[in-house]
Motif scaffolding. Sequence first.
Motif, PDB file in Angstrom:
ATOM      1  N   SER A  69     -37.032 -43.907  19.203  1.00 44.27           N
ATOM      2  CA  SER A  69     -37.639 -43.958  17.879  1.00 44.27           C
ATOM      3  C   SER A  69     -36.575 -43.721  16.806  1.00 44.27           C
ATOM      4  O   SER A  69     -35.442 -43.332  17.112  1.00 44.27           O
ATOM      5  N   LYS A  70     -36.957 -43.948  15.564  1.00 47.30           N
ATOM      6  CA  LYS A  70     -36.073 -43.644  14.441  1.00 47.30           C
ATOM      7  C   LYS A  70     -35.740 -42.154  14.426  1.00 47.30           C
ATOM      8  O   LYS A  70     -34.590 -41.763  14.166  1.00 47.30           O
ATOM      9  N   GLN A  71     -36.724 -41.328  14.713  1.00 52.22           N
ATOM     10  CA  GLN A  71     -36.505 -39.888  14.741  1.00 52.22           C
ATOM     11  C   GLN A  71     -35.525 -39.505  15.847  1.00 52.22           C
ATOM     12  O   GLN A  71     -34.668 -38.632  15.658  1.00 52.22           O
ATOM     13  N   GLY A  72     -35.636 -40.162  17.001  1.00 53.48           N
ATOM     14  CA  GLY A  72     -34.713 -39.893  18.095  1.00 53.48           C
ATOM     15  C   GLY A  72     -33.286 -40.248  17.722  1.00 53.48           C
ATOM     16  O   GLY A  72     -32.342 -39.517  18.054  1.00 53.48           O
ATOM     17  N   LEU A  73     -33.110 -41.360  17.025  1.00 49.40           N
ATOM     18  CA  LEU A  73     -31.780 -41.774  16.581  1.00 49.40           C
ATOM     19  C   LEU A  73     -31.234 -40.798  15.536  1.00 49.40           C
ATOM     20  O   LEU A  73     -30.047 -40.458  15.546  1.00 49.40           O
ATOM     21  N   TYR A  74     -32.090 -40.348  14.626  1.00 46.24           N
ATOM     22  CA  TYR A  74     -31.673 -39.394  13.593  1.00 46.24           C
ATOM     23  C   TYR A  74     -31.183 -38.096  14.225  1.00 46.24           C
ATOM     24  O   TYR A  74     -30.165 -37.534  13.810  1.00 46.24           O
ATOM     25  N   LEU A  75     -31.895 -37.632  15.249  1.00 50.13           N
ATOM     26  CA  LEU A  75     -31.511 -36.390  15.916  1.00 50.13           C
ATOM     27  C   LEU A  75     -30.151 -36.545  16.593  1.00 50.13           C
ATOM     28  O   LEU A  75     -29.298 -35.657  16.497  1.00 50.13           O
ATOM     29  N   VAL A  76     -29.928 -37.677  17.246  1.00 52.34           N
ATOM     30  CA  VAL A  76     -28.634 -37.908  17.895  1.00 52.34           C
ATOM     31  C   VAL A  76     -27.522 -38.012  16.853  1.00 52.34           C
ATOM     32  O   VAL A  76     -26.407 -37.521  17.066  1.00 52.34           O
ATOM     33  N   ALA A  77     -27.820 -38.616  15.711  1.00 47.85           N
ATOM     34  CA  ALA A  77     -26.835 -38.710  14.630  1.00 47.85           C
ATOM     35  C   ALA A  77     -26.464 -37.307  14.136  1.00 47.85           C
ATOM     36  O   ALA A  77     -25.289 -36.999  13.929  1.00 47.85           O
ATOM     37  N   LEU A  78     -27.460 -36.451  13.953  1.00 49.79           N
ATOM     38  CA  LEU A  78     -27.203 -35.066  13.547  1.00 49.79           C
ATOM     39  C   LEU A  78     -26.362 -34.333  14.588  1.00 49.79           C
ATOM     40  O   LEU A  78     -25.402 -33.634  14.259  1.00 49.79           O
ATOM     41  N   GLU A  79     -26.738 -34.498  15.847  1.00 45.28           N
ATOM     42  CA  GLU A  79     -26.002 -33.837  16.926  1.00 45.28           C
ATOM     43  C   GLU A  79     -24.554 -34.298  16.956  1.00 45.28           C
ATOM     44  O   GLU A  79     -23.643 -33.506  17.216  1.00 45.28           O
ATOM     45  N   LEU A 141     -28.105 -28.515  19.694  1.00 48.11           N
ATOM     46  CA  LEU A 141     -27.561 -28.007  18.443  1.00 48.11           C
ATOM     47  C   LEU A 141     -27.549 -26.481  18.404  1.00 48.11           C
ATOM     48  O   LEU A 141     -26.613 -25.872  17.881  1.00 48.11           O
ATOM     49  N   LYS A 142     -28.578 -25.881  18.951  1.00 47.34           N
ATOM     50  CA  LYS A 142     -28.639 -24.419  18.962  1.00 47.34           C
ATOM     51  C   LYS A 142     -27.512 -23.832  19.816  1.00 47.34           C
ATOM     52  O   LYS A 142     -26.944 -22.792  19.480  1.00 47.34           O
TER      53      LYS A 142
END
Length: 223
Positions: A69-79, A141-142
């Motif tokens: 999903s877009k959210q999944g891609l955003y999370l990987v980008a943040l990571e 991330l944590k």
Amino acid sequence: MATLTPTRAAAASAPKKATARRDAAATREALVQAAVDEFSRSGFAGARVDEIARVAGVNKQLVYHYFESKQGLYLVALESVYAQIREKEQALSLGALEPVDAMTQLIGFSFDYLAEHPEFIALLADENRNQGQHILASERLKRMHSPFIEMLERTLERGAAQGVFRRDMDAVHLYISIAGISYFFFSNNHTLSAIFGKSLGSKGALVQRRRHVIEFALNALRP
């Protein structure tokens, strides 16, 4: 017509599988980099998956294939952007330096990294607008912060033992303060420049601010 034995057939297919893995890794990396650029420019809400796929040079469906999903891609980008700064922090090898030198290097690095990576600032600002909901969903991330905070704690302990640092300094609060006095300067550079009537983004202004940040933080650490 020659028939390949099972052993020869497996050997012949091995290069193809290796190439496919390399292609998949390259495609995934291209999508992550395009996502970092798009999300830092438009934020999570405004970013378009179509644009990310176009910049990466791949079919839009591959976004959902790799990231769901877009959210999944955003999370990987943040990571990915957090992983980059954490890896560089670890490479500083603070334990090999005297405490004051180690802290000076860390503070200077934190300032320089923000100066060189405006996309990191933009992504953090957007994630804060979203109340950190994506970071809260990432165990990776944590975990990233723990090794660095431990390294910082050891530096503070060495400095306190040598009498060059105060003994009541908390590593987490120190890290937040170091990051904060640099982050605010860059995240608000345009408005600060307008308010004070001078370009705070010039090379001279950056050199002056970097020196001030290092001296300010070191003064706070002294007994």
